[in-house]
Write an enzyme that holds these catalytic residues in place. Sequence first.
Site, short mmCIF file in Angstrom:
data_model
loop_
_atom_site.label_atom_id
_atom_site.label_comp_id
_atom_site.label_asym_id
_atom_site.label_seq_id
_atom_site.Cartn_x
_atom_site.Cartn_y
_atom_site.Cartn_z
N HIS A 1 0.87 -1.36 0.02
CA HIS A 1 -0.01 0.07 0.14
C HIS A 1 1.06 1.26 -0.08
CE1 HIS A 1 -4.15 -1.32 1.13
NE2 HIS A 1 -3.55 -2.18 0.23
N TYR B 1 -9.41 6.20 6.54
CA TYR B 1 -9.60 6.92 8.03
C TYR B 1 -10.59 7.92 8.07
CZ TYR B 1 -5.62 4.04 9.46
OH TYR B 1 -4.47 2.97 9.75
N PRO C 1 -5.47 1.41 18.51
CA PRO C 1 -5.21 0.97 16.94
C PRO C 1 -5.04 1.79 15.83
CG PRO C 1 -7.19 0.00 17.72
CD PRO C 1 -6.71 0.66 18.90
N LYS D 1 0.28 0.54 15.10
CA LYS D 1 1.54 0.30 15.61
C LYS D 1 1.95 -0.97 16.34
CE LYS D 1 3.20 3.73 13.46
NZ LYS D 1 3.99 3.22 12.20
N TYR E 1 3.55 7.07 10.00
CA TYR E 1 2.72 5.74 9.53
C TYR E 1 3.44 4.80 9.12
CZ TYR E 1 -1.65 3.27 8.44
OH TYR E 1 -2.62 2.34 8.19
P1 FAD Z 1 -0.37 -10.72 21.75
O1 FAD Z 1 -0.39 -10.86 20.54
O2 FAD Z 1 -1.29 -10.26 22.80
O3 FAD Z 1 0.19 -12.13 22.27
C1 FAD Z 1 0.55 -12.57 23.71
C2 FAD Z 1 0.42 -13.95 23.84
O4 FAD Z 1 0.62 -14.41 25.15
C3 FAD Z 1 -0.94 -14.47 23.25
O5 FAD Z 1 -0.79 -15.43 22.60
C4 FAD Z 1 -1.65 -15.00 24.83
O6 FAD Z 1 -2.52 -16.20 24.79
C5 FAD Z 1 -0.41 -15.36 25.60
N1 FAD Z 1 -0.35 -15.41 26.89
C6 FAD Z 1 -0.94 -14.49 27.64
N2 FAD Z 1 -0.94 -14.93 29.23
C7 FAD Z 1 0.02 -16.10 29.21
C8 FAD Z 1 0.28 -16.73 30.22
N3 FAD Z 1 -0.11 -16.56 31.49
N4 FAD Z 1 1.02 -17.99 29.74
C9 FAD Z 1 1.21 -18.21 28.34
N5 FAD Z 1 0.97 -17.57 27.66
C10 FAD Z 1 0.09 -16.47 27.55
N6 FAD Z 1 -0.86 -3.58 15.49
C11 FAD Z 1 -0.41 -3.25 14.33
O7 FAD Z 1 0.81 -3.02 14.26
N7 FAD Z 1 -0.90 -2.76 13.08
C12 FAD Z 1 -2.39 -2.99 13.04
O8 FAD Z 1 -2.94 -2.41 12.10
C13 FAD Z 1 -3.15 -2.95 14.41
N8 FAD Z 1 -4.36 -3.29 14.32
C14 FAD Z 1 -4.94 -3.89 15.48
C15 FAD Z 1 -6.35 -4.02 15.47
C16 FAD Z 1 -7.13 -4.66 16.32
C17 FAD Z 1 -8.57 -4.82 16.25
C18 FAD Z 1 -6.29 -4.87 17.76
C19 FAD Z 1 -6.95 -5.56 18.93
C20 FAD Z 1 -4.66 -4.92 17.69
C21 FAD Z 1 -4.31 -4.20 16.61
N9 FAD Z 1 -2.95 -3.98 16.70
C22 FAD Z 1 -2.54 -3.63 15.36
C23 FAD Z 1 -2.30 -4.39 17.69
C24 FAD Z 1 -1.56 -5.91 17.71
O9 FAD Z 1 -2.44 -6.88 17.40
C25 FAD Z 1 -0.98 -6.21 18.92
O10 FAD Z 1 -0.02 -5.10 19.30
C26 FAD Z 1 0.04 -7.55 18.96
O11 FAD Z 1 -0.64 -8.55 19.02
C27 FAD Z 1 1.06 -7.60 19.95
O12 FAD Z 1 1.49 -8.94 19.82
P2 FAD Z 1 2.38 -9.51 20.97
O13 FAD Z 1 3.18 -10.72 20.74
O14 FAD Z 1 3.09 -8.35 21.84
O15 FAD Z 1 0.85 -9.88 22.34
C1 DHB Z 2 -6.23 -2.31 10.38
C2 DHB Z 2 -6.13 -2.26 11.75
C3 DHB Z 2 -5.68 -1.00 12.22
O1 DHB Z 2 -5.77 -0.74 13.56
C4 DHB Z 2 -5.28 -0.10 11.36
O2 DHB Z 2 -4.95 1.20 11.87
C5 DHB Z 2 -5.09 -0.13 9.88
C6 DHB Z 2 -5.68 -1.67 9.59
C7 DHB Z 2 -6.70 -3.76 9.95
O3 DHB Z 2 -7.20 -4.64 10.63
O4 DHB Z 2 -6.58 -4.02 8.72
#
Ligand code: FAD
Ligand code: DHB
Length: 395
Positions: free
Chosen positions: A76, A205, A297, A301, A389
């Site tokens: 993109h 957006y 979100p 990031k 971004y």
């Molecule tokens: P997580 O993905 O939360 O993984 C943590 C893991 O630890 C999980 O699998 C959980 O089950 C496990 N866990 C928890 N507790 C324990 C325990 N006690 N013992 C063992 N395992 C455990 N980010 C972007 O960069 N771009 C985007 O476009 C974006 N859009 C998003 C849209 C939505 C709707 C949401 C909710 C989030 C979005 N994010 C986005 C954020 C992104 O999804 C998170 O920042 C990312 O998942 C972080 O990864 P992580 O591995 O740190 O944590």
């Molecule tokens: C998506 C999620 C976001 O939070 C964002 O800023 C852009 C795209 C997505 O899920 O595609």
Amino acid sequence: MRIPSSTRVGIVGGGPAGLLLARLLRGAGIDCVVLESRDRTYVEQRQRAGILEQATVDVLRSCGAAGRLDQEGMAHDGIELRWDRRTHRIDFPGLTGGRRVRVYAQTEVVKDLIALNLADGIPVAFGAQVLAVEGADTERPVVRYGLDGGEQTLTCDYVVGCDGFHGVTGRSVPESVRTTYERVYPYSWLGVLAEAPPSCDELIYAHSPRGFALHSMRSATVSRLYLQVPNGTDPADWSDERIWDELDARFAVEGDWKLRRGPITQKAVLPMRSSVTEPMRYGAVFLAGDAAHIVPPTGAKGLNLAVADVTVLAAALTERYAHGSARLLDAYSDSCLRRVWRAEHFSYFMTSTLHTDPDQSDFETRLQISQLDRIATSPHASAELAENYVGPPIG
Ligand code: FAD
Ligand code: DHB
């Protein structure tokens, strides 16, 4: 798979941060174990992020995890902003010296990493619920976890908490040495997945008096859409028709533009929060990704920050094991926090500029419109948004 009782690096959490860290450490010949509380299917299906920064793609490529991303990820070159029935495109390559982002779902990144890690024989234990991390300030911290109805221990040189916002690893850091900076927002997102082709080639957006809306996508046939909703909203109160009508109203612009509708296959409400815990290290315990910081979100990031953290940490652990130097490990928290706070600021900026606070005055709405007008008319303001971004290089 047999899970050893000791290893060099114990990784708590098998989300993107934990799985990528395991892969990077294995590439450097450093043994590790990943303990994930959920089952594999749950972890692979959890709907979340969609935008990968250039730096994230580069890291995934560097460790051989971008095969499918390079085939199926959608490059993109911009996003569209909408407000006041007007529209403005932010041209990423033109404003950032050629950088761009990719749309490739976090679910797919996670599937790719799990498959590669298991194929390489990295111990990834699903259903392993970590109960506590003990001895953070000792030479050999111990992770206690439950698996198959019994309790096990994993003794490590280092433990990395990649266990997300609700994880337990952060609790091994005494409250007296950690500070959490936090902001909770007075609204949430209703995120939906729809069997409808994207209505536009790029993300949209939208600011509107009815609240924020975001158009994204997962493939040529699947759209991902988000609506600002009040905190505490029950997704069951939103019928498909109500969702499409509200999206139509919020994306409305002058001229002919049509939102493509289709069956909605998933709905979920997501609260919005900004949070940073400092420092990201205590003794032999490190925190990475959502375990250390959360962004709303709107700036896309969270996943990218998780990738940046574990990339910095993997390089630091590699230097420690290859040359015996703890210099990069000692610098880990400070070097990550610089990027984290930039992303926090950008995510806060995008959120507060595009959402309608329930208590917002007309004065504040006029300020938001003025800010969006400024972005549309000033190459400097557009470039500021574009640079943030697409994100900086890692390191
Ligand atoms: P997580 O993905 O939360 O993984 C943590 C893991 O630890 C999980 O699998 C959980 O089950 C496990 N866990 C928890 N507790 C324990 C325990 N006690 N013992 C063992 N395992 C455990 N980010 C972007 O960069 N771009 C985007 O476009 C974006 N859009 C998003 C849209 C939505 C709707 C949401 C909710 C989030 C979005 N994010 C986005 C954020 C992104 O999804 C998170 O920042 C990312 O998942 C972080 O990864 P992580 O591995 O740190 O944590
Ligand atoms: C998506 C999620 C976001 O939070 C964002 O800023 C852009 C795209 C997505 O899920 O595609």
